[in-house]
Scaffold this active site. Structure first.
Site, PDB file in Angstrom:
ATOM      1  N   GLY A 120       0.815  -1.216   0.000  1.00 45.90           N
ATOM      2  CA  GLY A 120       0.000   0.000   0.000  1.00 45.90           C
ATOM      3  C   GLY A 120       0.843   1.258   0.000  1.00 45.90           C
ATOM      4  O   GLY A 120       1.901   1.317   0.633  1.00 45.90           O
ATOM      5  N   SER A 121       0.369   2.259  -0.743  1.00 40.84           N
ATOM      6  CA  SER A 121       1.083   3.544  -0.810  1.00 40.84           C
ATOM      7  C   SER A 121       0.215   4.674  -0.277  1.00 40.84           C
ATOM      8  O   SER A 121       0.368   5.823  -0.655  1.00 40.84           O
ATOM      9  CB  SER A 121       1.502   3.827  -2.252  1.00 40.84           C
ATOM     10  N   GLY A 122      -0.737   4.325   0.606  1.00 36.51           N
ATOM     11  CA  GLY A 122      -1.577   5.351   1.233  1.00 36.51           C
ATOM     12  C   GLY A 122      -0.838   5.953   2.426  1.00 36.51           C
ATOM     13  O   GLY A 122       0.396   5.915   2.494  1.00 36.51           O
ATOM     14  N   PHE A 123      -1.597   6.513   3.357  1.00 39.07           N
ATOM     15  CA  PHE A 123      -0.958   7.147   4.514  1.00 39.07           C
ATOM     16  C   PHE A 123      -0.108   6.141   5.283  1.00 39.07           C
ATOM     17  O   PHE A 123       1.010   6.442   5.681  1.00 39.07           O
ATOM     18  CB  PHE A 123      -2.019   7.751   5.438  1.00 39.07           C
ATOM     19  N   GLU A 170     -18.976  16.790   3.211  1.00 34.91           N
ATOM     20  CA  GLU A 170     -18.113  17.606   2.358  1.00 34.91           C
ATOM     21  C   GLU A 170     -18.582  17.570   0.898  1.00 34.91           C
ATOM     22  O   GLU A 170     -18.652  18.609   0.240  1.00 34.91           O
ATOM     23  CB  GLU A 170     -16.657  17.135   2.481  1.00 34.91           C
TER      24      GLU A 170
HETATM   25  C1  LIG Z   1     -13.268  10.439   0.652  1.00 36.34           C
HETATM   26  C2  LIG Z   1     -12.474  10.266   1.921  1.00 36.34           C
HETATM   27  C3  LIG Z   1     -12.294  11.346   2.783  1.00 36.34           C
HETATM   28  C4  LIG Z   1     -11.534  11.196   3.938  1.00 36.34           C
HETATM   29  N1  LIG Z   1     -11.356  12.285   4.770  1.00 36.34           N
HETATM   30  C5  LIG Z   1     -10.553  12.170   5.845  1.00 36.34           C
HETATM   31  C6  LIG Z   1     -10.262  13.297   6.654  1.00 36.34           C
HETATM   32  O1  LIG Z   1     -10.758  14.396   6.416  1.00 36.34           O
HETATM   33  N2  LIG Z   1      -9.409  13.125   7.708  1.00 36.34           N
HETATM   34  C7  LIG Z   1      -8.826  11.918   7.994  1.00 36.34           C
HETATM   35  O2  LIG Z   1      -8.048  11.830   8.925  1.00 36.34           O
HETATM   36  N3  LIG Z   1      -9.109  10.839   7.259  1.00 36.34           N
HETATM   37  C8  LIG Z   1      -9.947  10.919   6.196  1.00 36.34           C
HETATM   38  N4  LIG Z   1     -10.205   9.821   5.427  1.00 36.34           N
HETATM   39  C9  LIG Z   1      -9.678   8.517   5.837  1.00 36.34           C
HETATM   40  C10 LIG Z   1      -8.222   8.356   5.449  1.00 36.34           C
HETATM   41  O3  LIG Z   1      -8.017   8.754   4.116  1.00 36.34           O
HETATM   42  C11 LIG Z   1      -7.841   6.901   5.672  1.00 36.34           C
HETATM   43  O4  LIG Z   1      -8.051   6.600   7.026  1.00 36.34           O
HETATM   44  C12 LIG Z   1      -6.404   6.628   5.298  1.00 36.34           C
HETATM   45  O5  LIG Z   1      -6.194   6.886   3.930  1.00 36.34           O
HETATM   46  C13 LIG Z   1      -6.040   5.186   5.625  1.00 36.34           C
HETATM   47  O6  LIG Z   1      -4.729   4.947   5.193  1.00 36.34           O
HETATM   48  P1  LIG Z   1      -4.274   3.488   4.767  1.00 36.34           P
HETATM   49  O7  LIG Z   1      -2.822   3.592   4.454  1.00 36.34           O
HETATM   50  O8  LIG Z   1      -4.714   2.505   5.769  1.00 36.34           O
HETATM   51  O9  LIG Z   1      -5.102   3.159   3.452  1.00 36.34           O
HETATM   52  P2  LIG Z   1      -5.211   3.939   2.078  1.00 36.34           P
HETATM   53  O10 LIG Z   1      -4.788   5.342   2.193  1.00 36.34           O
HETATM   54  O11 LIG Z   1      -6.581   3.653   1.578  1.00 36.34           O
HETATM   55  O12 LIG Z   1      -4.150   3.202   1.145  1.00 36.34           O
HETATM   56  C14 LIG Z   1      -4.328   1.876   0.737  1.00 36.34           C
HETATM   57  C15 LIG Z   1      -3.255   1.536  -0.277  1.00 36.34           C
HETATM   58  O13 LIG Z   1      -3.241   0.146  -0.501  1.00 36.34           O
HETATM   59  C16 LIG Z   1      -3.217  -0.126  -1.896  1.00 36.34           C
HETATM   60  N5  LIG Z   1      -3.848  -1.429  -2.087  1.00 36.34           N
HETATM   61  C17 LIG Z   1      -5.090  -1.821  -1.751  1.00 36.34           C
HETATM   62  N6  LIG Z   1      -5.260  -3.122  -2.067  1.00 36.34           N
HETATM   63  C18 LIG Z   1      -4.105  -3.543  -2.619  1.00 36.34           C
HETATM   64  C19 LIG Z   1      -3.673  -4.785  -3.174  1.00 36.34           C
HETATM   65  N7  LIG Z   1      -4.443  -5.884  -3.206  1.00 36.34           N
HETATM   66  N8  LIG Z   1      -2.431  -4.841  -3.681  1.00 36.34           N
HETATM   67  C20 LIG Z   1      -1.615  -3.765  -3.675  1.00 36.34           C
HETATM   68  N9  LIG Z   1      -1.981  -2.569  -3.146  1.00 36.34           N
HETATM   69  C21 LIG Z   1      -3.203  -2.476  -2.625  1.00 36.34           C
HETATM   70  C22 LIG Z   1      -3.961   1.046  -2.509  1.00 36.34           C
HETATM   71  O14 LIG Z   1      -3.626   1.193  -3.868  1.00 36.34           O
HETATM   72  C23 LIG Z   1      -3.454   2.186  -1.639  1.00 36.34           C
HETATM   73  O15 LIG Z   1      -2.202   2.614  -2.112  1.00 36.34           O
HETATM   74  C24 LIG Z   1     -10.978   9.935   4.264  1.00 36.34           C
HETATM   75  C25 LIG Z   1     -11.178   8.851   3.409  1.00 36.34           C
HETATM   76  C26 LIG Z   1     -11.918   9.007   2.251  1.00 36.34           C
HETATM   77  C27 LIG Z   1     -12.119   7.842   1.327  1.00 36.34           C
END
Ligand SMILES: Cc1cc2nc3c(=O)[nH]c(=O)nc-3n(C[C@H](O)[C@H](O)[C@H](O)COP(=O)(O)OP(=O)(O)OC[C@H]3O[C@@H](n4cnc5c(N)ncnc54)[C@H](O)[C@@H]3O)c2cc1C
Length: 456
Positions: free
Chosen positions: A17-20, A180
């Site tokens: 994953g490349s999210g947060f 929002e």
């Molecule tokens: C519309 C929206 C608004 C939001 N607003 C807020 C806010 O105002 N404040 C706040 O704090 N939070 C907010 N959030 C929540 C916040 O964005 C998430 O809590 C946060 O992004 C979680 O991070 P993460 O790394 O767990 O997952 P994500 O950021 O979702 O990253 C997941 C990563 O995993 C990768 N991935 C998924 N499945 C696979 C796979 N099978 N193989 C390879 N890669 C994969 C994806 O491509 C992505 O890069 C919001 C979320 C959304 C959707």
């Protein structure tokens, strides 16, 4: 074709994953004596909290989705792989990812799973085609196409009923995302599009927010919820609380409202644009990992009920973080993912220096608060016991989002776009293309064709 990578000498950390969660984990290992492989199915790091601004024409995709490879370009111990992770083997310590027909098996010593969550339709997956969620860049561009396309169709149709349907916008779910996006659809109709059409008045669009709970922004408490609701209603948004969606189709939605303890009769809302922001389901990779552990479970939303050190039972080298982890009192928000990433990487670094995993201190979440914008110059903000709304909350929202946006150029471009939109009426990203609007249909057709070919 399967390619086994050669084993490097250093401790190997694989991050999914490349999210947060994923990106912050990689960055926090910058100076560690490790080799990192970050595997993600998108080439970018997505700033999800601003997706709604892409969907409503304020920001461009690049401003909220910088390329992960470029962000990590100077981090020599990190490689970035595009691929969909399809298998994880905790015994063999390998992650298998696929890109088109190529399969890649990447071995690990430590694994950080941060694959996030998807939209949940609570078992009604057929709603998705008619009411997309907002989780990805594709979702935001498709929604932009649907929202702006609805105004275009309303201008052309001669049927009053169809015009009314096209000019009715429904957002399901009154959490921060729902609030929002509904606020921005209302401002788009009311401010940006004023005077741009000849047969319709965009300001007459009907914008509806539906929520099954009795309040807007339920996790932020009744005071802020009511503040947000009043502000939305002042903008002309119809807020329907205690209302459940029972069906979604191309023409609209079927809903029923709670009347005391019971639900009343079902009724229809005919509308072209439906946006779903009512629930999330963690990545199926969580279940995959939990099933191979010594008894770790997943909750109803598919989140992994991790140990106090964010690992799964019997595998102290396998961390599950971010939206995929279930930890009491840690919300599915960016802060939870970032703090989980910092914690997991700290354990890896300490143990490289000889610390014993058995002596890990449990993960502690520091709640920095939450906020949600409603419209220009208006937001609600909760920091500890402090709750406030209005202009100062909006300024706090602005500052925080700028701080966490990745890249100086993106911050500058976002500030310029916000000036244009919030001080004036303009939005710089109102382009839509036929392919964005109809991409879903084309993808479905191509899947059907390949399914037919394989049957034939
Ligand atoms: C519309 C929206 C608004 C939001 N607003 C807020 C806010 O105002 N404040 C706040 O704090 N939070 C907010 N959030 C929540 C916040 O964005 C998430 O809590 C946060 O992004 C979680 O991070 P993460 O790394 O767990 O997952 P994500 O950021 O979702 O990253 C997941 C990563 O995993 C990768 N991935 C998924 N499945 C696979 C796979 N099978 N193989 C390879 N890669 C994969 C994806 O491509 C992505 O890069 C919001 C979320 C959304 C959707």
């Amino acid at each position: 074709m399967s390619v086994e990578t050669t084993a490097p000498k250093r401790h190997r950390v694989v991050i999914i994953g490349s999210g947060f969660g994923g990106l912050f984990a990689a960055q926090h290992l910058k100076r560690a004596d490790v080799d990192i492989t970050l595997i993600a199915k998108t080439t970018h790091h997505l700033f999800q909290p601003l997706l709604y601004q892409v969907a409503t024409g304020i920001l461009s995709v690049g401003e909220i989705a910088p390329a992960t490879r470029i962000i990590l370009r100077k981090q020599k111990n990190a490689e970035v792989l595009l691929g969909d992770v399809v298998a994880i083997d905790l015994t063999k310590k390998t992650v298998t990812s696929k890109l088109m027909d190529w399969e890649r098996v990447t071995p690990f010593d430590s694994l950080i799973v941060a694959a996030g969550a998807q939209q949940s339709y609570f078992g009604n997956d057929h709603f998705e085609a008619f009411a997309p969620g907002m989780k990805t860049v594709d979702d935001a561009l498709e929604l932009r196409g649907r929202i702006l396309g609805a105004f275009e169709a309303a201008e052309v149709t001669v049927s009053p009923a169809e015009r009314e349907r096209r000019l009715t916008f429904v957002v399901v779910g009154a959490g921060p995302t729902g609030v929002e996006v509904v606020g921005q659809i209302a401002e788009l109709a009311d401010r940006t599009l004023t005077g741009a059409f000849r047969t319709i008045d965009p300001a007459k669009a009907r914008v509806i927010l539906i929520e099954a709970a009795p309040a807007v922004l339920p996790p932020m408490g009744p005071k802020l919820g009511l503040k947000a609701q009043r502000r939305l209603e002042k903008m002309g948004v119809e807020v329907k609380l205690n209302t459940m969606v029972t069906d979604v189709d191309y023409m609209g939605l079927t809903v029923k409202e709670k009347d005391g303890e019971d639900f009343g009769e079902e009724y229809r809302i005919e509308c072209a644009v439906k946006v779903w922001s009512a629930g999330v389901q963690a990545s199926p990779l969580g279940k995959l990992v939990a099933e191979q552990s010594d008894g770790t479970e997943v909750d109803r939303a598919g989140r992994v009920v991790v140990e106090p050190d964010l690992t799964v039972k019997g595998h102290p080298n396998v961390f599950v973080i971010g939206d995929m982890m279930s930890v009491p009192n840690v919300p599915g928000m960016a802060q939870g993912a970032i703090q989980g990433a910092v914690y997991a990487t700290k354990q890896i670094k300490s143990e490289l220096k000889g610390a014993d995993p058995a002596n890990r201190q449990p993960f502690k979440y520091f709640n920095k608060g939450s906020m949600s914008t409603i419209s220009r110059f208006s937001a609600v903000c909760q920091i500890g016991k402090l709750e406030f709304g209005g202009f100062f909350a909006w300024l706090a929202w602005l500052g925080l989002h700028l701080y966490y946006l990745v890249g100086g150029r993106n911050r500058l471009m976002a500030v310029i776009s916000w000036f244009v939109t919030f001080l004036g009426r303009g939005r710089g990203q109102l382009a839509i293309t036929e392919r964005w609007v109809f991409a879903r249909r084309a993808l479905e057709q191509s899947k059907e064709q390949s399914a037919q070919k394989s049957i034939g």
